[in-house]
Motif scaffolding. Structure first.
Motif, PDB file in Angstrom:
ATOM      1  N   THR A 172      28.736  53.282 -26.193  1.00  0.00           N
ATOM      2  CA  THR A 172      27.786  52.998 -25.123  1.00  0.00           C
ATOM      3  C   THR A 172      28.004  53.919 -23.929  1.00  0.00           C
ATOM      4  O   THR A 172      27.321  53.795 -22.932  1.00  0.00           O
ATOM      5  N   GLN A 173      28.964  54.855 -24.037  1.00  0.00           N
ATOM      6  CA  GLN A 173      29.114  55.873 -23.000  1.00  0.00           C
ATOM      7  C   GLN A 173      27.983  56.903 -23.097  1.00  0.00           C
ATOM      8  O   GLN A 173      27.728  57.610 -22.160  1.00  0.00           O
TER       9      GLN A 173
ATOM     10  N   GLY B   5      20.601  63.683 -32.372  1.00  0.00           N
ATOM     11  CA  GLY B   5      19.519  62.719 -32.231  1.00  0.00           C
ATOM     12  C   GLY B   5      19.005  62.243 -33.567  1.00  0.00           C
ATOM     13  O   GLY B   5      19.489  62.648 -34.636  1.00  0.00           O
ATOM     14  N   VAL B   6      18.023  61.359 -33.488  1.00  0.00           N
ATOM     15  CA  VAL B   6      17.414  60.747 -34.667  1.00  0.00           C
ATOM     16  C   VAL B   6      15.900  60.719 -34.483  1.00  0.00           C
ATOM     17  O   VAL B   6      15.400  60.717 -33.362  1.00  0.00           O
TER      18      VAL B   6
ATOM     19  N   ALA C 192      15.791  52.391 -34.863  1.00  0.00           N
ATOM     20  CA  ALA C 192      16.476  53.324 -33.959  1.00  0.00           C
ATOM     21  C   ALA C 192      17.953  52.971 -33.837  1.00  0.00           C
ATOM     22  O   ALA C 192      18.815  53.857 -33.905  1.00  0.00           O
ATOM     23  N   LEU C 193      18.259  51.702 -33.658  1.00  0.00           N
ATOM     24  CA  LEU C 193      19.660  51.276 -33.550  1.00  0.00           C
ATOM     25  C   LEU C 193      20.432  51.620 -34.813  1.00  0.00           C
ATOM     26  O   LEU C 193      21.560  52.127 -34.747  1.00  0.00           O
ATOM     27  N   ALA C 194      19.840  51.372 -35.968  1.00  0.00           N
ATOM     28  CA  ALA C 194      20.507  51.678 -37.235  1.00  0.00           C
ATOM     29  C   ALA C 194      20.766  53.184 -37.351  1.00  0.00           C
ATOM     30  O   ALA C 194      21.853  53.605 -37.769  1.00  0.00           O
TER      31      ALA C 194
ATOM     32  N   ARG D  47      23.573  54.303 -34.996  1.00  0.00           N
ATOM     33  CA  ARG D  47      24.901  53.898 -35.478  1.00  0.00           C
ATOM     34  C   ARG D  47      25.434  54.863 -36.528  1.00  0.00           C
ATOM     35  O   ARG D  47      26.649  54.960 -36.722  1.00  0.00           O
ATOM     36  N   ARG D  48      24.540  55.558 -37.218  1.00  0.00           N
ATOM     37  CA  ARG D  48      24.965  56.517 -38.244  1.00  0.00           C
ATOM     38  C   ARG D  48      25.365  57.877 -37.665  1.00  0.00           C
ATOM     39  O   ARG D  48      25.916  58.711 -38.390  1.00  0.00           O
TER      40      ARG D  48
END
Length: 173
Positions: free
Chosen positions: A3-4, A145-146, A161-163, A166-167
């Motif tokens: 979360t930084q 990025g994703v 987006a969260l998933a 996390r990858r």
């Protein structure tokens, strides 16, 4: 996901950057900022009149966002919604805050145009959508990025987006 990091939710107008950005920030327990709030009044007036911004209009806006990202990176992270359509714009933000990660909300023009037409009280007219797609440079392989498709509900998009975030590999700011 650390979360930084500061997450920049990017994409053309109408993809849901604000809504998804707010939901991401809430899910991660970090502050949210609206990139449109960093535009000088002259930029808002141009866009409201249906006049696309040029790079000279965008540099001060991007510098203000870059400063927010740099400050948030040392204070626990954050999420900001900002179009960042060109690689040069993202490079400028990364120059200010190398650890910034991008979530590119992507979708087909008809879907996005419909969403833009349905929203109320936003200064960006659908007439500028073509200019946005014309300058869009999708994330490249060397950019942190994703890409997340904007089909489904804002909650669905946020979960994807969260998933995807996390990858991503761990990254030091």
């Amino acid at each position: 996901m650390s979360t930084q990091r500061v997450i920049v939710v990017m994409g053309v107008a109408g993809t849901g950057k604000t809504t998804v950005g707010q939901l991401l920030a809430e899910a991660l327990g970090i502050p949210y900022a609206e990139g449109d709030a960093f535009h000088p009044a002259a930029n808002v007036a141009k866009m409201s009149a249906g006049i696309p911004l040029d790079d000279a209009d965008r540099w001060p806006w991007l510098d203000a966002i870059g400063e927010w990202i740099r400050n948030r990176a040392g204070l626990g992270g954050g999420v900001i919604a900002a179009s960042c359509l060109k690689r040069a714009y993202r490079d400028r933000l990364r120059a200010a805050a190398p650890g910034a990660v991008f979530v590119h909300l992507a979708g087909e023009r008809p879907l996005i145009e419909r969403r833009m037409a349905e929203r109320k009280g936003h200064f960006m007219p659908t007439a500028l959508l073509d200019s946005q797609f014309a300058i869009l440079e999708p994330l490249q392989d060397d950019e942190l990025g994703v890409v997340v498709h904007v089909s489904g509900s804002p909650e669905d998009i946020t979960e994807r987006a969260l998933a995807a975030l996390r990858r991503l590999p761990a990254h030091e700011n």
